[in-house]
Design an enzyme around this catalytic site. Sequence first.
Site, short mmCIF file in Angstrom:
data_model
loop_
_atom_site.label_atom_id
_atom_site.label_comp_id
_atom_site.label_asym_id
_atom_site.label_seq_id
_atom_site.Cartn_x
_atom_site.Cartn_y
_atom_site.Cartn_z
N SER A 54 0.85 -1.20 0.00
CA SER A 54 0.00 0.00 0.00
C SER A 54 0.88 1.24 0.00
O SER A 54 2.01 1.21 0.52
CB SER A 54 -0.87 0.02 1.26
OG SER A 54 -1.44 1.31 1.42
N TYR A 87 -0.80 -0.65 10.24
CA TYR A 87 -1.10 -0.95 8.83
C TYR A 87 0.09 -0.57 7.94
O TYR A 87 0.55 -1.37 7.13
CB TYR A 87 -2.37 -0.21 8.39
CG TYR A 87 -2.79 -0.49 6.97
CD1 TYR A 87 -3.36 -1.72 6.62
CD2 TYR A 87 -2.63 0.46 5.97
CE1 TYR A 87 -3.76 -1.98 5.32
CE2 TYR A 87 -3.02 0.20 4.66
CZ TYR A 87 -3.58 -1.02 4.33
OH TYR A 87 -3.97 -1.27 3.04
N1 LIG Z 1 -8.90 -0.33 -0.79
C1 LIG Z 1 -7.81 0.41 -0.70
O1 LIG Z 1 -7.86 1.63 -0.70
C2 LIG Z 1 -6.46 -0.26 -0.61
C3 LIG Z 1 -5.31 0.53 -0.75
C4 LIG Z 1 -4.06 -0.06 -0.65
C5 LIG Z 1 -3.95 -1.41 -0.42
N2 LIG Z 1 -5.06 -2.16 -0.30
C6 LIG Z 1 -4.89 -3.60 -0.03
O2 LIG Z 1 -5.57 -4.35 -1.02
C7 LIG Z 1 -6.01 -5.60 -0.47
C8 LIG Z 1 -7.48 -5.81 -0.77
O3 LIG Z 1 -8.20 -4.78 -0.15
P1 LIG Z 1 -9.68 -4.37 -0.53
O4 LIG Z 1 -9.73 -2.91 -0.53
O5 LIG Z 1 -10.14 -5.12 -1.73
O6 LIG Z 1 -10.42 -4.85 0.79
P2 LIG Z 1 -11.74 -5.70 1.07
O7 LIG Z 1 -12.00 -5.51 2.52
O8 LIG Z 1 -12.80 -5.37 0.10
O9 LIG Z 1 -11.26 -7.19 0.80
C9 LIG Z 1 -10.39 -7.87 1.69
C10 LIG Z 1 -10.78 -9.34 1.72
O10 LIG Z 1 -9.87 -10.03 2.59
C11 LIG Z 1 -10.62 -10.98 3.32
N3 LIG Z 1 -9.93 -11.36 4.56
C12 LIG Z 1 -9.76 -10.59 5.67
N4 LIG Z 1 -9.13 -11.30 6.62
C13 LIG Z 1 -8.91 -12.54 6.10
C14 LIG Z 1 -8.29 -13.72 6.60
N5 LIG Z 1 -7.80 -13.78 7.85
N6 LIG Z 1 -8.22 -14.81 5.79
C15 LIG Z 1 -8.74 -14.76 4.53
N7 LIG Z 1 -9.33 -13.68 4.01
C16 LIG Z 1 -9.41 -12.58 4.79
C17 LIG Z 1 -11.95 -10.29 3.59
O11 LIG Z 1 -12.96 -11.22 3.94
C18 LIG Z 1 -12.19 -9.58 2.26
O12 LIG Z 1 -12.92 -10.41 1.36
C19 LIG Z 1 -5.66 -5.53 1.02
O13 LIG Z 1 -4.45 -6.21 1.26
C20 LIG Z 1 -5.49 -4.05 1.28
O14 LIG Z 1 -4.66 -3.77 2.37
C21 LIG Z 1 -6.32 -1.63 -0.39
#
Ligand SMILES: NC(=O)c1ccc[n+]([C@@H]2O[C@H](COP(=O)([O-])OP(=O)(O)OC[C@H]3O[C@@H](n4cnc5c(N)ncnc54)[C@H](O)[C@@H]3O)[C@@H](O)[C@H]2O)c1
Length: 254
Positions: free
Chosen positions: A144, A159
Amino acid sequence: MNFEDQVVLITGAGSKMGIGRETARQVSKRGASVVLADIDENGLESAFDEINQYNNGKTMTIKLDVTNKDEVDKSVKQIIERFGEIDILVNNAGTSRPTRILDIPEEEWDLIFNINMKGIFFLTQAVLPYMKEANYGRIVNLSSVSGKRGGGIFGGSHYSASKAAVTGFSKAVAREMAEFGITCNTVAPGLVGGTNITDGLMTTEKETSIKEGIPVGRVGKVEDIAYSIAFLASTGASYITGEELDINGGSHID
Ligand SMILES: NC(=O)c1ccc[n+]([C@@H]2O[C@H](COP(=O)([O-])OP(=O)(O)OC[C@H]3O[C@@H](n4cnc5c(N)ncnc54)[C@H](O)[C@@H]3O)[C@@H](O)[C@H]2O)c1
């Protein structure tokens, strides 16, 4: 990009509006067999119904907590039994909390690190022997922008630290595994709109002020991130490893 005959394992693919689900859409529409793994069973059901239409039944779901090593090891064995190989691993499952440093309890620190970093370690360690045997593999890990610039809009210092750790880990794996035809890269998204990770914390005012700091003039879309993940996971990206790809509309340029 073509993913025919490729088996792709994506963690955190249950979330309908999330980056993992969109990655599943993009690779399945290009022919991949896809394994959707998530802790959220309901999310997995809807993910299966959707993705299975795109790749003619070459979809599998696995309820998996990435922080549980036994579950991870068993899941990887099940995938090998069904598909015989895992060509691509997308370590996407992640979570965030907006807690400020003075208020972070130890349990919350551990939760963030266990999901965002230890889970990646478990999955990578479980999948690598099969990739080594095949002399081919692609690993893409979700970092991120907050791991680079410090402090996320919706994530605290735990984070940021966990995401910086993902990048360091990925670089080391890239070096160790290059001789086996395995690449390991990270993508570092800026803020992506509409996913669950922001947990309803985005308001119109907040979005307006965030956009002011993004030269491209909009927040990211899951499609922006998934396309780059697919690129790094493609056969053509064989000479890119240990890279961290910024996908943030210019909000952080280094
Ligand atoms: N959305 C943003 O702005 C953003 C920015 C930078 C990085 N990210 C990263 O991208 C990735 C996806 O994020 P997103 O925005 O799609 O989030 P999201 O919350 O929509 O999806 C995350 C998924 O991970 C699953 N999850 C959580 N804990 C878990 C576990 N212990 N075992 C298995 N699955 C688990 C959740 O059930 C969910 O389906 C993450 O790693 C997040 O840190 C997101």
